[in-house]
Design a protein around this motif. Structure first.
Motif, PDB file in Angstrom:
ATOM      1  N   HIS A 172       0.830  -1.184   0.004  1.00 42.81           N
ATOM      2  CA  HIS A 172      -0.006  -0.006   0.133  1.00 42.81           C
ATOM      3  C   HIS A 172       0.890   1.440  -0.130  1.00 42.81           C
ATOM      4  N   ASN A 173       0.331   2.318  -0.512  1.00 49.25           N
ATOM      5  CA  ASN A 173       0.897   3.632  -0.409  1.00 49.25           C
ATOM      6  C   ASN A 173       2.213   3.774  -1.149  1.00 49.25           C
ATOM      7  N   VAL A 174       2.142   3.146  -2.564  1.00 45.28           N
ATOM      8  CA  VAL A 174       3.266   3.004  -3.322  1.00 45.28           C
ATOM      9  C   VAL A 174       3.444   4.095  -4.111  1.00 45.28           C
ATOM     10  N   VAL A 175       2.326   5.034  -4.306  1.00 42.04           N
ATOM     11  CA  VAL A 175       2.312   6.268  -5.141  1.00 42.04           C
ATOM     12  C   VAL A 175       2.365   7.648  -4.116  1.00 42.04           C
ATOM     13  N   ASN A 176       1.542   7.561  -3.103  1.00 44.31           N
ATOM     14  CA  ASN A 176       1.889   8.796  -2.282  1.00 44.31           C
ATOM     15  C   ASN A 176       3.104   8.722  -1.408  1.00 44.31           C
ATOM     16  N   LYS A 177       3.662   7.607  -1.074  1.00 40.83           N
ATOM     17  CA  LYS A 177       4.961   7.446  -0.367  1.00 40.83           C
ATOM     18  C   LYS A 177       6.038   6.891  -0.977  1.00 40.83           C
ATOM     19  N   GLU A 178       5.968   7.035  -2.229  1.00 42.09           N
ATOM     20  CA  GLU A 178       7.163   6.645  -2.979  1.00 42.09           C
ATOM     21  C   GLU A 178       8.514   6.821  -2.579  1.00 42.09           C
ATOM     22  N   THR A 179       8.418   7.989  -2.247  1.00 34.87           N
ATOM     23  CA  THR A 179      10.003   8.369  -1.899  1.00 34.87           C
ATOM     24  C   THR A 179      10.368   7.606  -0.677  1.00 34.87           C
ATOM     25  N   GLU A 180       9.322   7.040   0.257  1.00 34.33           N
ATOM     26  CA  GLU A 180       9.891   6.251   1.460  1.00 34.33           C
ATOM     27  C   GLU A 180      10.317   4.930   0.882  1.00 34.33           C
ATOM     28  N   MET A 181      10.250   4.310  -0.151  1.00 34.09           N
ATOM     29  CA  MET A 181      10.264   3.031  -0.518  1.00 34.09           C
ATOM     30  C   MET A 181      11.014   2.492  -1.772  1.00 34.09           C
ATOM     31  N   ARG A 182      11.811   3.469  -2.167  1.00 36.64           N
ATOM     32  CA  ARG A 182      12.442   3.383  -3.631  1.00 36.64           C
ATOM     33  C   ARG A 182      12.982   2.040  -3.518  1.00 36.64           C
ATOM     34  N   ASP A 183      13.819   1.484  -2.740  1.00 34.60           N
ATOM     35  CA  ASP A 183      14.594   0.203  -2.503  1.00 34.60           C
ATOM     36  C   ASP A 183      13.504  -1.024  -2.832  1.00 34.60           C
ATOM     37  N   PHE A 184      12.544  -0.876  -2.332  1.00 36.80           N
ATOM     38  CA  PHE A 184      11.249  -1.985  -2.486  1.00 36.80           C
ATOM     39  C   PHE A 184      10.744  -1.743  -3.787  1.00 36.80           C
ATOM     40  N   LEU A 185      10.265  -0.455  -4.300  1.00 42.86           N
ATOM     41  CA  LEU A 185       9.953  -0.462  -5.818  1.00 42.86           C
ATOM     42  C   LEU A 185      10.910  -0.927  -6.736  1.00 42.86           C
ATOM     43  N   SER A 186      12.242  -0.834  -6.705  1.00 47.76           N
ATOM     44  CA  SER A 186      13.239  -1.184  -7.460  1.00 47.76           C
ATOM     45  C   SER A 186      12.823  -2.860  -7.543  1.00 47.76           C
ATOM     46  N   ALA A 187      13.036  -3.415  -6.259  1.00 53.06           N
ATOM     47  CA  ALA A 187      12.899  -4.761  -6.183  1.00 53.06           C
ATOM     48  C   ALA A 187      11.897  -5.352  -6.743  1.00 53.06           C
ATOM     49  N   ILE A 188      10.531  -4.792  -6.668  1.00 45.70           N
ATOM     50  CA  ILE A 188       9.467  -5.413  -7.187  1.00 45.70           C
ATOM     51  C   ILE A 188       9.308  -5.105  -8.694  1.00 45.70           C
ATOM     52  N   GLN A 189       9.947  -3.966  -9.229  1.00 47.52           N
ATOM     53  CA  GLN A 189       9.833  -3.723 -10.889  1.00 47.52           C
ATOM     54  C   GLN A 189      11.034  -4.237 -11.388  1.00 47.52           C
ATOM     55  N   ASP A 190      12.147  -4.534 -10.814  1.00 48.29           N
ATOM     56  CA  ASP A 190      13.213  -4.839 -11.534  1.00 48.29           C
ATOM     57  C   ASP A 190      13.796  -6.341 -11.390  1.00 48.29           C
ATOM     58  N   GLY A 191      13.092  -6.841 -10.405  1.00 46.40           N
ATOM     59  CA  GLY A 191      13.609  -8.214  -9.818  1.00 46.40           C
ATOM     60  C   GLY A 191      13.179  -9.354 -10.863  1.00 46.40           C
ATOM     61  N   PRO A 192      14.032 -10.357 -10.565  1.00 42.25           N
ATOM     62  CA  PRO A 192      13.471 -11.630 -11.496  1.00 42.25           C
ATOM     63  C   PRO A 192      12.304 -12.518 -11.007  1.00 42.25           C
ATOM     64  N   ALA A 193      11.674 -13.052 -11.806  1.00 42.91           N
ATOM     65  CA  ALA A 193      10.839 -13.990 -11.415  1.00 42.91           C
ATOM     66  C   ALA A 193       9.641 -13.335 -10.715  1.00 42.91           C
ATOM     67  N   ILE A 194       9.300 -11.853 -10.939  1.00 45.39           N
ATOM     68  CA  ILE A 194       8.175 -11.218 -10.465  1.00 45.39           C
ATOM     69  C   ILE A 194       7.859 -10.031 -11.309  1.00 45.39           C
ATOM     70  N   ALA A 195       6.293 -10.130 -11.584  1.00 45.29           N
ATOM     71  CA  ALA A 195       6.046  -9.319 -12.465  1.00 45.29           C
ATOM     72  C   ALA A 195       4.932  -8.047 -11.567  1.00 45.29           C
ATOM     73  N   THR A 196       4.939  -6.756 -12.063  1.00 41.66           N
ATOM     74  CA  THR A 196       4.243  -5.876 -10.994  1.00 41.66           C
ATOM     75  C   THR A 196       3.230  -4.919 -11.727  1.00 41.66           C
ATOM     76  N   SER A 197       2.111  -4.732 -11.486  1.00 38.64           N
ATOM     77  CA  SER A 197       1.564  -3.517 -11.810  1.00 38.64           C
ATOM     78  C   SER A 197       1.203  -2.604 -10.699  1.00 38.64           C
ATOM     79  N   ILE A 198       1.113  -1.280 -10.872  1.00 45.29           N
ATOM     80  CA  ILE A 198       0.608  -0.359  -9.874  1.00 45.29           C
ATOM     81  C   ILE A 198      -0.624   0.192 -10.311  1.00 45.29           C
ATOM     82  N   VAL A 199      -1.442   0.009  -9.291  1.00 40.20           N
ATOM     83  CA  VAL A 199      -2.915   0.461  -9.576  1.00 40.20           C
ATOM     84  C   VAL A 199      -3.308   1.297  -8.601  1.00 40.20           C
TER      85      VAL A 199
END
Ligand code: SAM
Length: 213
Positions: A172-199
């Motif tokens: 949750h909060n991946v849009v309004n609190k994006e700056t507090e979780m950049r390492d997490f967002l990289s992991a779910i968007q660039d990591g292997p064996a994972i596909a991500t959509s932001i809704v």
């Protein structure tokens, strides 16, 4: 529409796109008593901790449509999102464990789950999720992460290895609190064996990731 709906299999996803904002669109019904409870949790939520109603509805649909059996929530607060997830699990015969650090909120969540008639579906654990998760057995096919935002990457590293193939990991909060979780967002968007959509069912944004293998 009703004739068409008879040909849709249980668990199928029906997507209707509403093109223009207009009068409120009628939403799927919530069991009698639970709708009022959800409204009262929101009204009492001075810190605005709970997800939006739309986020809650979205998770209910995801859980029911994916036949989720073993769900985990990290950051349960007063139980608002747990009740929405629990309504989906009521359809699938699944179970949710939700973990909440704060003593008062954990008690309130357990009370709200009881009032929603979901004690057989949702277990509220009081404690630090970093300590409680390793004590839980088995794997998860649905994870909802909604704790302190700078901890997201550490929680992802702890839990994602225990997500089943094709299991879902939501945050949750991946849009309004994006700056507090950049390492997490990289992991779910660039990591292997994972596909991500932001809704954005609500305004805060949710990541929905599927574990590919
Ligand atoms: C945004 S609120 C959760 C709202 C809830 N998901 C809902 O929509 O009803 C975040 C909660 O995470 C809890 N929390 C933060 N870090 C935690 C941790 N390490 N273990 C358990 N709970 C934690 C906080 O106490 C807070 O109540």
């Amino acid at each position: 529409m009703s004739g068409f709906l008879r040909r849709v299999t249980p668990g199928a996803v029906l997507i209707v796109i509403v093109a223009a904002a207009g009068p409120a669109v009628a939403q799927s019904p919530v069991p009698p008593g639970v709708a009022g409870l959800l409204t009262s949790i929101k009204k009492a939520d001075a810190g605005q901790l709970s997800v939006s109603e739309e986020d809650g509805r979205f998770m209910r649909v995801l859980v029911a449509s994916h036949g989720i059996k073993r769900a985990l929530e990290i950051g349960g607060a007063n139980g608002y999102s747990a009740i929405w997830i629990g309504l989906g699990l009521r359809e699938t015969g699944g179970h949710l464990t939700t973990i909440e650090f704060d003593d008062g909120r954990a008690k309130s969540a357990a009370d709200n789950v009881r009032r929603a008639g979901l004690t057989d579906v949702v277990t509220v654990l009081h404690g630090d999720a970093f300590r409680e998760i390793p004590k839980l057995d088995g794997s998860f096919d649905f994870v909802f992460l909604d704790a302190w935002k700078p901890d997201y990457k550490r929680f992802f590293d702890l839990v994602f290895p225990r997500v089943t193939p094709r299991g879902l990991f939501l945050a949750h909060n991946v849009v309004n609190k994006e700056t507090e979780m950049r390492d997490f967002l990289s992991a779910i968007q660039d990591g292997p064996a994972i596909a991500t959509s932001i809704v954005r069912p609500g305004s805060e944004g949710m990541s929905v990731s599927v574990k590919l293998r």
